[in-house]
Design a protein around this motif. Structure first.
Motif, PDB file in Angstrom:
ATOM      1  N   ILE A 119      -7.647   7.241  -1.305  1.00  0.00           N
ATOM      2  CA  ILE A 119      -7.501   8.315  -2.297  1.00  0.00           C
ATOM      3  C   ILE A 119      -7.777   7.861  -3.717  1.00  0.00           C
ATOM      4  O   ILE A 119      -7.805   8.678  -4.634  1.00  0.00           O
ATOM      5  CB  ILE A 119      -6.092   8.970  -2.241  1.00  0.00           C
ATOM      6  N   GLY A 120      -7.973   6.570  -3.924  1.00  0.00           N
ATOM      7  CA  GLY A 120      -8.243   6.098  -5.278  1.00  0.00           C
ATOM      8  C   GLY A 120      -6.985   6.018  -6.127  1.00  0.00           C
ATOM      9  O   GLY A 120      -5.867   6.157  -5.626  1.00  0.00           O
ATOM     10  N   ALA A 121      -7.205   5.831  -7.413  1.00  0.00           N
ATOM     11  CA  ALA A 121      -6.105   5.413  -8.290  1.00  0.00           C
ATOM     12  C   ALA A 121      -5.164   6.519  -8.724  1.00  0.00           C
ATOM     13  O   ALA A 121      -4.053   6.241  -9.185  1.00  0.00           O
ATOM     14  CB  ALA A 121      -6.691   4.737  -9.528  1.00  0.00           C
ATOM     15  N   ASP A 178       6.341  -7.713   1.315  1.00  0.00           N
ATOM     16  CA  ASP A 178       5.691  -6.479   0.851  1.00  0.00           C
ATOM     17  C   ASP A 178       5.232  -6.533  -0.606  1.00  0.00           C
ATOM     18  O   ASP A 178       4.333  -5.791  -1.010  1.00  0.00           O
ATOM     19  CB  ASP A 178       6.656  -5.285   0.964  1.00  0.00           C
ATOM     20  N   GLN A 179       5.899  -7.383  -1.404  1.00  0.00           N
ATOM     21  CA  GLN A 179       5.755  -7.283  -2.864  1.00  0.00           C
ATOM     22  C   GLN A 179       4.301  -7.297  -3.329  1.00  0.00           C
ATOM     23  O   GLN A 179       3.877  -6.451  -4.126  1.00  0.00           O
ATOM     24  CB  GLN A 179       6.537  -8.417  -3.534  1.00  0.00           C
ATOM     25  N   GLN A 180       3.526  -8.222  -2.803  1.00  0.00           N
ATOM     26  CA  GLN A 180       2.159  -8.371  -3.298  1.00  0.00           C
ATOM     27  C   GLN A 180       1.308  -7.124  -3.031  1.00  0.00           C
ATOM     28  O   GLN A 180       0.604  -6.639  -3.918  1.00  0.00           O
ATOM     29  CB  GLN A 180       1.511  -9.607  -2.661  1.00  0.00           C
ATOM     30  N   ALA A 181       1.414  -6.602  -1.799  1.00  0.00           N
ATOM     31  CA  ALA A 181       0.631  -5.410  -1.462  1.00  0.00           C
ATOM     32  C   ALA A 181       1.075  -4.216  -2.300  1.00  0.00           C
ATOM     33  O   ALA A 181       0.246  -3.431  -2.775  1.00  0.00           O
ATOM     34  CB  ALA A 181       0.768  -5.103   0.032  1.00  0.00           C
ATOM     35  N   LEU A 182       2.380  -4.076  -2.499  1.00  0.00           N
ATOM     36  CA  LEU A 182       2.891  -2.971  -3.306  1.00  0.00           C
ATOM     37  C   LEU A 182       2.340  -3.045  -4.722  1.00  0.00           C
ATOM     38  O   LEU A 182       1.875  -2.044  -5.286  1.00  0.00           O
ATOM     39  CB  LEU A 182       4.426  -2.998  -3.332  1.00  0.00           C
ATOM     40  N   ASP A 183       2.372  -4.232  -5.291  1.00  0.00           N
ATOM     41  CA  ASP A 183       1.883  -4.414  -6.659  1.00  0.00           C
ATOM     42  C   ASP A 183       0.381  -4.153  -6.750  1.00  0.00           C
ATOM     43  O   ASP A 183      -0.095  -3.411  -7.599  1.00  0.00           O
ATOM     44  CB  ASP A 183       2.168  -5.849  -7.140  1.00  0.00           C
ATOM     45  N   GLU A 184      -0.337  -4.799  -5.854  1.00  0.00           N
ATOM     46  CA  GLU A 184      -1.793  -4.764  -5.929  1.00  0.00           C
ATOM     47  C   GLU A 184      -2.346  -3.347  -5.749  1.00  0.00           C
ATOM     48  O   GLU A 184      -3.340  -2.979  -6.361  1.00  0.00           O
ATOM     49  CB  GLU A 184      -2.364  -5.710  -4.863  1.00  0.00           C
ATOM     50  N   TYR A 185      -1.672  -2.565  -4.887  1.00  0.00           N
ATOM     51  CA  TYR A 185      -2.182  -1.228  -4.580  1.00  0.00           C
ATOM     52  C   TYR A 185      -1.346  -0.122  -5.226  1.00  0.00           C
ATOM     53  O   TYR A 185      -1.504   1.040  -4.896  1.00  0.00           O
ATOM     54  CB  TYR A 185      -2.278  -1.052  -3.059  1.00  0.00           C
ATOM     55  N   ASN A 186      -0.496  -0.507  -6.139  1.00  0.00           N
ATOM     56  CA  ASN A 186       0.315   0.474  -6.866  1.00  0.00           C
ATOM     57  C   ASN A 186       1.026   1.435  -5.912  1.00  0.00           C
ATOM     58  O   ASN A 186       0.913   2.657  -6.018  1.00  0.00           O
ATOM     59  CB  ASN A 186      -0.557   1.241  -7.874  1.00  0.00           C
ATOM     60  N   VAL A 187       1.722   0.847  -4.963  1.00  0.00           N
ATOM     61  CA  VAL A 187       2.549   1.611  -4.029  1.00  0.00           C
ATOM     62  C   VAL A 187       4.001   1.429  -4.465  1.00  0.00           C
ATOM     63  O   VAL A 187       4.451   0.294  -4.673  1.00  0.00           O
ATOM     64  CB  VAL A 187       2.352   1.122  -2.581  1.00  0.00           C
ATOM     65  N   ILE A 188       4.709   2.529  -4.629  1.00  0.00           N
ATOM     66  CA  ILE A 188       6.039   2.485  -5.235  1.00  0.00           C
ATOM     67  C   ILE A 188       7.112   2.374  -4.149  1.00  0.00           C
ATOM     68  O   ILE A 188       7.210   3.252  -3.285  1.00  0.00           O
ATOM     69  CB  ILE A 188       6.281   3.763  -6.061  1.00  0.00           C
ATOM     70  N   PRO A 189       7.911   1.314  -4.158  1.00  0.00           N
ATOM     71  CA  PRO A 189       8.943   1.186  -3.127  1.00  0.00           C
ATOM     72  C   PRO A 189      10.101   2.158  -3.360  1.00  0.00           C
ATOM     73  O   PRO A 189      10.531   2.350  -4.497  1.00  0.00           O
ATOM     74  CB  PRO A 189       9.420  -0.264  -3.287  1.00  0.00           C
ATOM     75  N   VAL A 190      10.580   2.755  -2.268  1.00  0.00           N
ATOM     76  CA  VAL A 190      11.821   3.518  -2.295  1.00  0.00           C
ATOM     77  C   VAL A 190      12.918   2.537  -1.882  1.00  0.00           C
ATOM     78  O   VAL A 190      13.058   2.216  -0.698  1.00  0.00           O
ATOM     79  CB  VAL A 190      11.779   4.720  -1.327  1.00  0.00           C
TER      80      VAL A 190
END
Lengths: 343, 343
Positions: free
Chosen positions: B72-74, B88-100
């Motif tokens: 879906i892009g940015a 998980d931290q690196q993937a969350l950061d790199e892809y701007n995925v917000i942890p609940v």
């Protein structure tokens, strides 16, 4: 973090060798690797079995044959159980996948090349009826099939009268093809004894550690990561529909894994394991999450196992009201797969 | 030839718009796209929903967030329900995925950045307990979560007392976060009315055509190719275990598709359809094949449909003893997928 599925290629190859040892030296033992090797990855399992000595594979669809051929290279034979369906011809030719012709229509649609023919000895699922075989004997012989096969409906029940009836039926239908190699037995048929072995057996489920091959080595271990642990107090409920109520203070772990991962929603009576300690699932299995009573554990490890040498695919299947085959083929796409062993 | 799964992206987007219309203009309607968009392909469904106006997505695992972000892009937000697990931290950061963030442990492991927090209002599956929230109010506020959420256990039963209890619980737990956006409702919660809508709703199943959203447009059609047709005579049996016996001469079609394709073994009371004519499954659903009584048909078409506007995912689920969610997420990998509609 994803759940971890560990697949033991050595166990698969050992199971193949053990099944191979149950038939005479003169009988070839093939391998059924349809449904993506019963859910375990045909592109990895196929080469491992080929390296172990398998020379003949079986798939269920032309498309599966293509995937397998790319993985195992040019050597072994690949037969396609669904035969020749509309649109299959090019892929079958290009990837040297041999159709098992099942019907008069498929025989008529078949032009020329390598083939096998399936006879229906009573299961009424795939294959030519006795009357059709009688009528087409010359035509079938002219095709020069590499194999005529049939399939047993009740092979997992050794005393079922259907077994001997199908054996007699197959014998009668194949009598006019004395020089053609024959195959009747899948895993269950291998276990029924030498009358059923003919020239080639084609075990499937037994390779992957499932019944009716009681002596099979378990092949899969499935570990689910723990997301969270909490204490649930007396009277509190857990999960959808308030399906479970704590009768005493209970330590509940929520693990990552659910019916979207092929852990059937009906398997809620199963356990997860920590170092051999059984921890019962409580509440409903949901899409991505399972809640587990871990009160018995002093410390909760990072992962709990759902499939292992204690809770095998068949034990889990019993909990879910199904068979090990459905557990295996249902294993989902969200697991991190790790293969161990293999040559 | 493979079975054909047709996925109507317009229906998914229409369902999203219909659910969006049930809440006030000021309420954002997100989209839950976990479990590979409930089995329908997050990499295709995600962009279609984003084009329709979805600005906030939810996934169940960091890895799903990565797949969705790539598709879906940015622009849109992606929240990950399982929060922050080890690794998980690196993937969350790199892809701007917000942890609940779900637990004290996850909050403690979280360093800094965008986040949401889940409160457990009674389901006891994921989220902080009321006492934990009370204790950590300052710390949570300092994290500056974009969203606090909770999840309803019984939202598909509108009269269940758990709904109002969880509503009251969530209200009490979130009272100290007056300026933080809040979310409680999935599809069922949207239907419960405006008290449950808060700032953002997050429908899942309703998008994909399933109950409890009665007004949902069906999204999937599943057609299984016919391999062979035969007449079965009185007294003959069909399939594994001789499970079905013909009471009269019956025309049986064997179709390509089985439990390895997510057609549950327990769904043997379902029908396949040819132009609206119901053809009952007979015999056991096997791994790759299903046998069907097509006696009612004058001519047997090349394909019979298992899922359509008559036999929806929920009707098939009733036959299988489960819910539409499990039918959808179980849809297997051997289908030829065709997407229609979308922008």
């Amino acid at each position: 973090m994803q759940a971890k599925l560990t697949i033991d290629l050595n166990a698969i190859c050992d199971n193949w060798r053990a099944l191979d040892a149950l038939s005479a030296q003169s009988v070839e033992t093939g391998a059924v690797i349809k449904a993506d090797a019963y859910g375990l990855g045909a592109n990895i399992v196929g080469p491992a079995l080929a390296a172990a000595g398998v020379k003949t594979f079986f798939v269920a669809q032309a498309e599966e044959g293509v995937v397998l051929r790319r993985a195992i290279g040019a050597g072994p034979r690949i037969f396609n159980f669904s035969g020749l369906m509309a649109g299959d011809q090019q892929a079958l030719d290009e990837y040297n996948v041999i159709p098992v012709l099942n019907s008069v229509a498929q025989i008529n649609a078949f032009k020329t090349g390598r083939c096998a023919v399936q006879f229906d000895s009573g299961m009424n699922r795939l294959g030519l009826e006795p009357a059709e075989v009688a009528k087409l004997t010359g035509k079938i012989a002219a095709l020069g099939p590499e194999l005529v096969i049939s399939h047993l409906a009740c092979a997992d029940e050794p005393d079922h009268s259907m077994n001997t009836a199908q054996l007699a039926g197959f014998r009668a239908m194949s009598v006019d093809f004395p020089k053609t190699a024959k195959s009747l037995a899948a895993t269950g048929g291998v276990l029924l004894g030498s009358d059923y072995h003919y020239d080639l057996t084609r075990p499937g489920i037994g390779l992957y550690g499932g019944l009716p091959f009681v002596g099979a080595k378990p092949v899969v271990v499935l570990d689910l990561p723990v997301i969270q642990v909490r204490d649930v107090l007396v009277g509190e409920t857990v999960g959808y529909g308030n399906n479970w109520t704590a009768g005493k203070t209970t330590k509940i772990a929520t693990v990552s894994g659910g019916y979207a991962d092929g852990i059937l929603r009906s398997s809620g009576s199963a356990n997860l394991y920590a170092d051999g300690v059984a921890c019962p699932i409580v509440g409903r299995v949901s899409m991505d999450l399972i809640t587990v009573d871990v009160s018995a554990l002093k410390t909760v490890p990072p992962m709990l196992s759902l499939l292992n040498n204690v809770q095998t695919v068949d034990v889990l299947a019993d909990h879910a009201g199904t068979i090990g085959y459905e557990i295996l083929t249902g294993l989902g796409a969200r697991y991190k797969c790790r293969y161990i062993g293999g040559s």
